[in-house]
Design a protein around this motif. Structure first.
Motif, PDB file in Angstrom:
ATOM      1  N   GLU A 104      18.151   2.329  -7.308  1.00 29.05           N
ATOM      2  CA  GLU A 104      18.192   3.651  -6.685  1.00 29.05           C
ATOM      3  C   GLU A 104      17.022   3.889  -5.735  1.00 29.05           C
ATOM      4  N   ASN A 105      15.942   3.144  -5.871  1.00 31.06           N
ATOM      5  CA  ASN A 105      14.732   3.466  -5.121  1.00 31.06           C
ATOM      6  C   ASN A 105      14.243   2.374  -4.187  1.00 31.06           C
ATOM      7  N   GLY A 106      14.862   1.179  -4.242  1.00 27.89           N
ATOM      8  CA  GLY A 106      14.371   0.055  -3.458  1.00 27.89           C
ATOM      9  C   GLY A 106      14.294   0.341  -1.975  1.00 27.89           C
ATOM     10  N   ARG A 107      15.378   0.888  -1.398  1.00 18.49           N
ATOM     11  CA  ARG A 107      15.374   1.113   0.049  1.00 18.49           C
ATOM     12  C   ARG A 107      14.362   2.190   0.440  1.00 18.49           C
ATOM     13  N   ARG A 108      14.142   3.149  -0.462  1.00 15.87           N
ATOM     14  CA  ARG A 108      13.157   4.191  -0.188  1.00 15.87           C
ATOM     15  C   ARG A 108      11.754   3.584  -0.118  1.00 15.87           C
ATOM     16  N   TYR A 109      11.476   2.652  -1.027  1.00 17.15           N
ATOM     17  CA  TYR A 109      10.165   2.006  -1.032  1.00 17.15           C
ATOM     18  C   TYR A 109       9.944   1.196   0.240  1.00 17.15           C
ATOM     19  N   PHE A 110      11.001   0.548   0.723  1.00 15.63           N
ATOM     20  CA  PHE A 110      10.842  -0.217   1.957  1.00 15.63           C
ATOM     21  C   PHE A 110      10.531   0.708   3.127  1.00 15.63           C
ATOM     22  N   LEU A 111      11.222   1.835   3.230  1.00 15.10           N
ATOM     23  CA  LEU A 111      10.961   2.774   4.313  1.00 15.10           C
ATOM     24  C   LEU A 111       9.579   3.396   4.185  1.00 15.10           C
ATOM     25  N   LEU A 112       9.149   3.640   2.960  1.00 12.50           N
ATOM     26  CA  LEU A 112       7.784   4.148   2.744  1.00 12.50           C
ATOM     27  C   LEU A 112       6.748   3.125   3.211  1.00 12.50           C
ATOM     28  N   TYR A 113       7.049   1.849   2.993  1.00 12.61           N
ATOM     29  CA  TYR A 113       6.128   0.785   3.423  1.00 12.61           C
ATOM     30  C   TYR A 113       6.150   0.639   4.942  1.00 12.61           C
ATOM     31  N   LEU A 114       7.335   0.767   5.525  1.00  6.53           N
ATOM     32  CA  LEU A 114       7.503   0.569   6.963  1.00  6.53           C
ATOM     33  C   LEU A 114       6.886   1.701   7.776  1.00  6.53           C
ATOM     34  N   LYS A 115       6.941   2.915   7.226  1.00  5.01           N
ATOM     35  CA  LYS A 115       6.561   4.118   7.973  1.00  5.01           C
ATOM     36  C   LYS A 115       5.178   4.033   8.614  1.00  5.01           C
ATOM     37  N   PRO A 116       4.107   3.725   7.888  1.00  7.00           N
ATOM     38  CA  PRO A 116       2.784   3.719   8.532  1.00  7.00           C
ATOM     39  C   PRO A 116       2.587   2.564   9.518  1.00  7.00           C
ATOM     40  N   ILE A 117       3.411   1.525   9.392  1.00  3.40           N
ATOM     41  CA  ILE A 117       3.273   0.375  10.287  1.00  3.40           C
ATOM     42  C   ILE A 117       3.786   0.707  11.689  1.00  3.40           C
ATOM     43  N   ILE A 118       4.923   1.408  11.767  1.00  6.81           N
ATOM     44  CA  ILE A 118       5.514   1.707  13.077  1.00  6.81           C
ATOM     45  C   ILE A 118       5.219   3.125  13.524  1.00  6.81           C
ATOM     46  N   ASN A 119       4.566   3.904  12.679  1.00  4.54           N
ATOM     47  CA  ASN A 119       4.350   5.324  12.965  1.00  4.54           C
ATOM     48  C   ASN A 119       3.630   5.511  14.299  1.00  4.54           C
ATOM     49  N   GLY A 120       4.134   6.428  15.109  1.00  7.21           N
ATOM     50  CA  GLY A 120       3.518   6.744  16.391  1.00  7.21           C
ATOM     51  C   GLY A 120       3.985   5.866  17.533  1.00  7.21           C
ATOM     52  N   ILE A 121       4.600   4.744  17.220  1.00  3.03           N
ATOM     53  CA  ILE A 121       5.051   3.823  18.277  1.00  3.03           C
ATOM     54  C   ILE A 121       6.541   3.538  18.138  1.00  3.03           C
TER      55      ILE A 121
END
Length: 531
Positions: free
Chosen positions: A426-443
């Motif tokens: 139930e939470n795997g994809r959410r964790y991936f997006l949480l991990y991805l967010k600060p990497i691409i944030n702003g760009i």
């Protein structure tokens, strides 16, 4: 509908073009009809405290429109103008007086009279307003003997039958229709069964005068192309009109405000930024992607309203969350109150008998909203945001998606290797997006490919500085299922003209081998991470 003398309501989501449509319609009708267009927006609550103040305000709104829109109201008799002016100061006015005034107007006018009332849900929780609508309904039913409006159009966000009469707590979730209600003190004569009929409730009766309004007010690709064609004639950008129209539609699904706002950003806000030295560079795929990024980071009344509605209706919020993060397929039912609210607000829609998020912009904004609420407490987000080697994700200005998967796999395994299978499903994809967010944030930006979102798999499309990455997230269900996933990913790579795709598999087999591997299939490469 107006020519047929129908009474109807236009209920569409916020900033969907209702007021613009009414104004254009009023202009269109003004040759054959006397038209009044008034709005309840901004009317103070004290106006609804008693009948006289409400009737006075209605007369003032009519008189004001009459005074400043002579072309639309040409043909009204002078005696009526004087009577309307008098009643707006009459502290003894009541609904019967207003009813007689309407009859006098419609009887003496040279042309049929149509009235449009915008922002009716501003008055939806006021009892006097429902009494006013009841009066219009009564006059409609007796219009062969008592002159009245030829057509009445009500406009607002809420479906009129969902206006809440918040007079008593017990009525909080009551459906009210302006065209089929009886007053509190009228006897229950309905042949339909609605249970008991207490005197302190509005009840349904077995007839209805409202016609169905089924006009699609969203923009098609062709509609967007028509606007861009007009723009191109003035600016000569050399854009591929159908391609840009298709891209804008892909993000907005034709929601009028989102279409207009994206075009406005492209026209006004990108020129001069890096990579956009002229309008020819702006009106491209890269320009649309950049405009989407800007739109998603701004605060506007539409996004503010989205957040407010989710907070006001927890059940709607839960349904949206289940669709986004759990991949649940929720079957549509016309009688589900939660679905009706979401569709009415424009945030969800029915598609192939299932409930889906209305468009890609809303979907990404909702993902961002839910994720942002977890950032401070998320170990995955903190790990990516505080990684000492964070620069490893960006090499020569390009996103190294393979390295993102490598580091995510290591971090996820360290933190959640002992978690229960159901929890991770139930939470795997959410964790991936949480991990991805600060990497691409702003760009960069991301969105979910709606066609593949389900409990077992989700495709994330990542845009980073004009480059796209397709990453499939899936729950492991054996080698055969995995092979089908690879085939699907290859088809997406072909659609997006990409040579490399990415796959993140959540595998709960105790003998699994975690890590990242490369799979070469023909001329394309799949980089798969297993956790």
């Amino acid at each position: 509908m107006v020519d047929r003398g129908e009474y109807f309501s236009v209920n569409k989501a916020r900033q969907y073009g209702k007021t613009t449509t009414l104004n254009r319609l009023a202009e269109k009708l003004s040759g054959e009809y006397i038209v009044f267009l008034i709005s309840f927006e901004g009317i103070e609550d004290t106006v609804y405290e008693n009948t006289s103040s409400f009737c006075q305000r209605i007369c003032r709104l009519l008189y004001r429109f009459l005074k400043y829109n002579e072309r639309m109201t040409e043909g009204i008799s002078e005696p009526f103008k004087g009577e309307l002016c008098r009643m707006q100061s009459d502290h003894a006015a009541n609904l019967e007086d207003l009813s007689d005034l309407i009859s006098e107007l419609c009887d003496r006018s040279e042309k049929p009279v149509a009235i449009m009332i915008d922002e009716v849900d501003q008055a939806g929780n006021q009892k006097i307003f429902l009494s006013f609508l009841g009066m219009l309904r009564r006059k409609f039913l007796t219009r062969k003997t008592e002159p009245t409006f030829h057509s009445v159009i009500l406009a607002g966000v809420y479906d009129i039958k969902n206006l809440k009469l918040k007079v008593r707590p017990m009525e909080e979730h009551q459906y009210n229709s302006p065209w089929n209600t009886r007053e509190d003190n009228e006897p229950c004569e309905s042949s339909l069964s609605f249970g008991e009929c207490p005197r302190d409730r509005m009840v349904l009766v077995p007839y209805d005068i409202a016609a169905e309004f089924q006009v699609d007010m969203s923009f098609s690709i062709e509609d967007i192309a028509g606007m861009l064609t007009d723009y191109e004639q003035d600016h000569h950008t050399g854009m591929d009109i159908m391609k840009i129209s298709g891209l804008i539609y892909d993000y907005t699904s034709g929601y009028p405000f989102l279409v207009s706002r994206l075009c406005q950003i492209l026209d006004e806000n990108l020129l001069g930024e890096e990579g956009f030295s002229n309008l020819a560079a702006v009106w491209t795929k890269d320009g649309v992607t950049k405009a989407v990024k800007k739109l998603l980071t701004e605060s506007n009344t539409l996004f503010d309203d989205l957040v407010k509605k989710l907070n006001d209706f927890p059940e709607l919020r839960q349904s949206v969350y289940a669709i986004l993060f759990k991949g649940e397929k929720i079957s549509y039912s016309a009688y589900n109150h939660v679905f009706h609210l979401g569709i009415m607000f424009g945030f969800i829609k029915e598609e192939h008998e299932n409930i889906v998020i209305a468009n890609r912009i809303f979907e990404t904004q909702l993902y961002n909203l839910f994720i942002s609420e977890e950032l401070l407490d998320s170990a995955m987000y903190k790990s990516a945001a505080m990684d000492k080697d964070r620069n490893m994700f960006i090499r020569d200005g390009r996103l190294d998606m393979e390295q993102v998967l490598v580091r995510f796999t290591e971090t996820f395994t360290d933190i959640y290797s002992d978690a229960e299978e159901r929890f991770l499903e139930e939470n795997g994809r959410r964790y991936f997006l949480l991990y991805l967010k600060p990497i691409i944030n702003g760009i960069g930006n991301y969105y979910i490919e709606a066609r593949t979102r389900n409990m077992r798999r989700t495709d994330v499309i990542i845009d980073f500085r004009g480059e796209q990455f397709v990453c499939e997230l899936k729950i492991w269900h054996g080698e055969e299922y995995n092979s089908r996933g690879e085939d699907q990913l290859l088809r997406y790579l072909e659609d997006y003209h990409l040579s490399t795709g990415y796959m993140l598999s959540f595998n709960f087999n105790k003998k699994k081998k975690t890590g990242v591997r490369k799979i070469r299939i023909g001329e394309r490469t799949i980089i798969e991470a297993v956790v």
